[in-house]
Design a protein around this motif. Structure first.
Motif, PDB file in Angstrom:
ATOM      1  N   THR A  32       9.024   8.256   0.313  1.00 13.93           N
ATOM      2  CA  THR A  32       8.189   7.098   0.598  1.00 13.93           C
ATOM      3  C   THR A  32       8.872   6.257   1.667  1.00 13.93           C
ATOM      4  O   THR A  32      10.080   6.080   1.585  1.00 13.93           O
ATOM      5  CB  THR A  32       8.026   6.262  -0.692  1.00 13.93           C
ATOM      6  OG1 THR A  32       7.313   7.053  -1.633  1.00 13.93           O
ATOM      7  CG2 THR A  32       7.294   4.977  -0.443  1.00 13.93           C
ATOM      8  N   PRO A  33       8.160   5.727   2.651  1.00  8.20           N
ATOM      9  CA  PRO A  33       6.706   5.788   2.883  1.00  8.20           C
ATOM     10  C   PRO A  33       6.297   6.767   3.984  1.00  8.20           C
ATOM     11  O   PRO A  33       5.384   6.495   4.733  1.00  8.20           O
ATOM     12  CB  PRO A  33       6.385   4.351   3.302  1.00  8.20           C
ATOM     13  CG  PRO A  33       7.652   3.862   3.977  1.00  8.20           C
ATOM     14  CD  PRO A  33       8.806   4.667   3.438  1.00  8.20           C
ATOM     15  N   THR A 117       8.839   0.868  -1.254  1.00 10.22           N
ATOM     16  CA  THR A 117       7.428   0.703  -0.899  1.00 10.22           C
ATOM     17  C   THR A 117       7.184  -0.468   0.036  1.00 10.22           C
ATOM     18  O   THR A 117       6.050  -0.738   0.404  1.00 10.22           O
ATOM     19  CB  THR A 117       6.568   0.524  -2.163  1.00 10.22           C
ATOM     20  OG1 THR A 117       7.100  -0.592  -2.901  1.00 10.22           O
ATOM     21  CG2 THR A 117       6.610   1.757  -3.030  1.00 10.22           C
ATOM     22  N   ILE A 173       3.994  -0.718   7.138  1.00  2.18           N
ATOM     23  CA  ILE A 173       2.699  -1.385   7.376  1.00  2.18           C
ATOM     24  C   ILE A 173       1.809  -0.506   8.256  1.00  2.18           C
ATOM     25  O   ILE A 173       0.676  -0.199   7.905  1.00  2.18           O
ATOM     26  CB  ILE A 173       2.906  -2.769   8.032  1.00  2.18           C
ATOM     27  CG1 ILE A 173       3.623  -3.710   7.056  1.00  2.18           C
ATOM     28  CG2 ILE A 173       1.565  -3.369   8.465  1.00  2.18           C
ATOM     29  CD1 ILE A 173       4.000  -5.052   7.647  1.00  2.18           C
TER      30      ILE A 173
ATOM     31  N   TYR B  42       0.333  -0.932  -2.664  1.00  2.00           N
ATOM     32  CA  TYR B  42       1.020   0.345  -2.586  1.00  2.00           C
ATOM     33  C   TYR B  42       2.211   0.325  -3.524  1.00  2.00           C
ATOM     34  O   TYR B  42       2.800  -0.708  -3.769  1.00  2.00           O
ATOM     35  CB  TYR B  42       1.473   0.554  -1.133  1.00  2.00           C
ATOM     36  CG  TYR B  42       2.175   1.861  -0.896  1.00  2.00           C
ATOM     37  CD1 TYR B  42       1.495   3.055  -1.057  1.00  2.00           C
ATOM     38  CD2 TYR B  42       3.512   1.888  -0.546  1.00  2.00           C
ATOM     39  CE1 TYR B  42       2.140   4.253  -0.860  1.00  2.00           C
ATOM     40  CE2 TYR B  42       4.160   3.078  -0.338  1.00  2.00           C
ATOM     41  CZ  TYR B  42       3.469   4.263  -0.502  1.00  2.00           C
ATOM     42  OH  TYR B  42       4.109   5.444  -0.308  1.00  2.00           O
ATOM     43  N   GLY B  43       2.567   1.486  -4.031  1.00  2.00           N
ATOM     44  CA  GLY B  43       3.757   1.565  -4.868  1.00  2.00           C
ATOM     45  C   GLY B  43       3.493   1.043  -6.262  1.00  2.00           C
ATOM     46  O   GLY B  43       2.383   1.148  -6.768  1.00  2.00           O
ATOM     47  N   PRO B  44       4.511   0.477  -6.908  1.00  2.00           N
ATOM     48  CA  PRO B  44       4.386   0.059  -8.299  1.00  2.00           C
ATOM     49  C   PRO B  44       3.196  -0.876  -8.504  1.00  2.00           C
ATOM     50  O   PRO B  44       2.514  -0.833  -9.518  1.00  2.00           O
ATOM     51  CB  PRO B  44       5.691  -0.694  -8.573  1.00  2.00           C
ATOM     52  CG  PRO B  44       6.605  -0.397  -7.459  1.00  2.00           C
ATOM     53  CD  PRO B  44       5.817   0.165  -6.328  1.00  2.00           C
ATOM     54  N   PRO B  65      -2.554  -7.238  10.768  1.00  2.00           N
ATOM     55  CA  PRO B  65      -3.394  -6.346   9.966  1.00  2.00           C
ATOM     56  C   PRO B  65      -3.621  -6.772   8.523  1.00  2.00           C
ATOM     57  O   PRO B  65      -4.368  -6.133   7.808  1.00  2.00           O
ATOM     58  CB  PRO B  65      -2.610  -5.032  10.001  1.00  2.00           C
ATOM     59  CG  PRO B  65      -1.185  -5.443  10.154  1.00  2.00           C
ATOM     60  CD  PRO B  65      -1.181  -6.733  10.938  1.00  2.00           C
ATOM     61  N   LYS B  66      -2.967  -7.846   8.097  1.00  2.00           N
ATOM     62  CA  LYS B  66      -3.145  -8.283   6.707  1.00  2.00           C
ATOM     63  C   LYS B  66      -4.037  -9.521   6.677  1.00  2.00           C
ATOM     64  O   LYS B  66      -4.264 -10.163   7.703  1.00  2.00           O
ATOM     65  CB  LYS B  66      -1.781  -8.609   6.091  1.00  2.00           C
ATOM     66  CG  LYS B  66      -0.786  -7.456   6.169  1.00  2.00           C
ATOM     67  CD  LYS B  66      -0.995  -6.444   5.068  1.00  2.00           C
ATOM     68  CE  LYS B  66       0.054  -5.333   5.165  1.00  2.00           C
ATOM     69  NZ  LYS B  66      -0.023  -4.368   4.098  1.00  2.00           N
TER      70      LYS B  66
END
Lengths: 379, 183
Positions: A32-33, A117, A173, B42-44, B65-66
């Motif tokens: 990851t990622p 992550t 991102i 994403y992830g946990p 982008p957010k």
């Protein structure tokens, strides 16, 4: 005919760019990622007669691509911080043995396992100096899904042309977000393959500098037989400790990337509203997207801001950045690390303008407002 | 500044809200030829509990982008509403599943509710299409893409055998939202 378009993740775009460039071997180990790159390559390579191998670890992965490249393949591996750290010894090997290969680093937080992550930009100096010894480095840093596609193609071109490892760095991102990709037609983007030796096998020397600073590379398994080593070597590829040969080889391997002609070929920047700018935000990768937003907002508030975005991080565009330093009152460098490229900017601009960083390492993206605040403070 | 429209789809992991975001981004950027960026938790964060997907749409390329200030938010569960119905801009909209979000967070935005999961179960007979119902409702609520673009994007995403099911789900979501808006 209308071009093929699709909404792709950055990592998917990377794999598609590699396939466009003619990549026919992927050796990897999931992390990851970056894992989606391996997933796509695992699905696509067998369809075109290529090879996908999931190795026992990241070291095996880069070893496999070096071997495959020496056998004439166009090769890719992809990883993230911890995996890239493991690959460093063999990145150096690919440098000194002059083996074309492309290494993708989808950056996350660090050091060590860090934050798997979350996004980060803390591997940019590693891309320059991660492996030991004097060596040249080429590192590209795209900021959008389309650009990940085109820069991955360019990474293959540069690896083949300069006969060396090329790294592509982008963060979680851009790796995981989705944007529209317009697939270039075959032939629309330049695709470079390494030149074949022009001499017969019995006359071939793998590091014959009479062909210039980038000697042609023959393929293992063909009629050409040659020796490859991580030791300093003579033109015939066998180790040497002769002072003048070692010195010439070390200098040539740096000159092939850093001479003015090569720099002009490798460097790539985007300039946005720089001409009349009093303050320039120097940003790369996903952070440049926040910077562009910030620059637009600052302009609306009457502040003459611009953005300089190195797409090629290494070699660093030192001439142009020095010029900008002479022109502006201040340069602001936002990075998702605690200060890395800012030192390169400082080295280049010296004291010609004010310099300030904006740093974030908590796993959230640097926001436009953080950049705006710093620009106002430094002015 | 370039205009941007920000949407957030939130709910429980596994409800298909990331897919809903992807379909909306495809409707905007592939079918309507505008610009869109889709991202997701994403992830946990994405494993169980509340998860989200964000889509930013504009006529110019999207830079950051957010989400900055959210124009429209969907919350399918109370947990998602509590966690993600923040940062909705003044005059924005929040759509909640009326059966699962009993206490929608209040702010300077309008709150709408629809029994999304119940519609999936009772009217379509498949809970799995709740995300497509929600997508239809969000498009009806915001008008961010044309009704037909959304439908076309949904149908392009699903296998042949499930096209009718998803078409029905999308239309139900769109029409029920329009009924709510008509008062």
């Amino acid at each position: 005919m209308a071009k093929k378009i699709a909404l792709l993740q950055g990592n998917e775009a990377c794999a598609q760019g590699a396939l466009y460039a003619g990549c026919n071997f992927f050796g990897g180990y999931p992390i990851t990622p970056s894992t989606e790159i391996a997933e796509v390559m695992a699905g696509e390579l067998p369809k075109i007669g290529g090879k996908f191998i999931q190795m026992e670890d990241e070291i095996g992965a880069i070893a496999s691509i070096i071997g495959a490249s020496l056998a004439g393949s166009k090769v890719l591996t992809a990883s993230s911080g911890p995996g890239i750290s493991l690959k460093q010894e063999l990145i150096g090997y690919a440098c000194i043995a002059e083996v074309p290969c492309v290494i993708i680093n989808v950056m996350r937080g660090g050091p060590s396992t860090g934050m798997p992550t979350g996004p980060g930009q803390s591997d940019v100096m590693q891309a320059r100096w991660g492996t030991h010894g004097d060596h040249a480095a080429i590192a590209l840093c795209p900021a959008s899904c389309q650009e990940i596609f085109t820069e991955t193609v360019r990474a293959f071109n540069l690896a083949e042309k300069y006969r060396m490892p090329v790294q592509v760095l982008y963060d979680e991102i851009v790796g995981h977000m989705r944007e529209r990709i317009v697939f270039p037609e075959p032939g629309e983007l330049e695709v470079i393959d390494r030149p074949a030796p022009s001499v017969p096998p019995e006359k071939y020397k793998p590091f014959d500098t009479s062909f210039g600073d980038v000697p042609p590379l023959a393929a293992y398994g063909s009629d050409y037989r040659f020796h490859v080593t991580g030791l300093n070597k003579a033109e015939d590829g066998f180790p040497t400790t002769k002072a003048e040969l070692v010195d010439a080889e070390e200098r040539r391997q740096i000159r092939k990337v850093e001479c003015p002609e090569a720099r002009a070929d490798i460097e790539s920047n985007e300039e946005y509203l720089i001409d009349d700018a009093e303050v320039v935000v120097l940003a790369y990768g996903s952070t440049s997207r926040s910077a562009r937003y910030a620059v637009n907002e600052l302009r609306e508030q009457g502040i003459k801001a611009g953005m300089f975005r190195p797409i090629t991080l290494w070699p660093f565009p030192e001439k142009r950045v020095a010029q900008i330093g002479e022109q502006v009152k201040a340069i602001v460098v936002p990075e998702m690390n605690l200060g890395q490229m800012i030192f390169e900017v400082e080295r280049v601009v010296k004291n010609s303008c004010k310099l300030a960083g904006v740093h974030r390492v908590d796993g959230d993206p640097l926001t436009p407002s953080q950049i705006i605040d710093q620009v106002k403070e430094v002015l | 500044m370039a205009e941007r429209y920000e949407l957030r789809f939130s709910g429980a992991g596994g409800q298909g809200l990331i897919t809903a975001g992807i379909i909306l981004a495809e409707a905007a950027s592939i079918i309507e030829g505008r610009h869109a960026v889709q991202s997701q938790s994403y992830g946990p964060e994405a494993r169980g509990g509340a998860s989200k997907s964000e889509v930013i749409i504009g006529d110019e390329p999207i830079d950051y982008p957010k989400a900055t200030v959210v124009d429209a938010c969907l919350a399918m569960t109370q947990e998602a509403a509590d966690k993600y119905a923040v940062g909705i801009k003044d005059g924005g909209v929040l759509l909640v599943d009326s059966d699962f979000v009993k206490n929608p967070p209040q702010g300077n935005y309008k709150v709408y509710s629809l029994p999304i999961m119940r519609t999936a179960k009772v009217d379509v007979g498949r809970e799995i299409v709740a995300n497509v119902i929600a997508l239809g409702a969000m498009i009806a609520l915001t008008g961010v893409v044309k009704r037909e673009s959304g439908e076309q994007a949904v149908l392009a995403k699903v296998p042949e055998a499930f096209k009718d099911l998803n078409k029905k789900a999308y239309s139900l979501g769109f029409d029920k939202m329009k009924e709510v808006l008509a008062g």
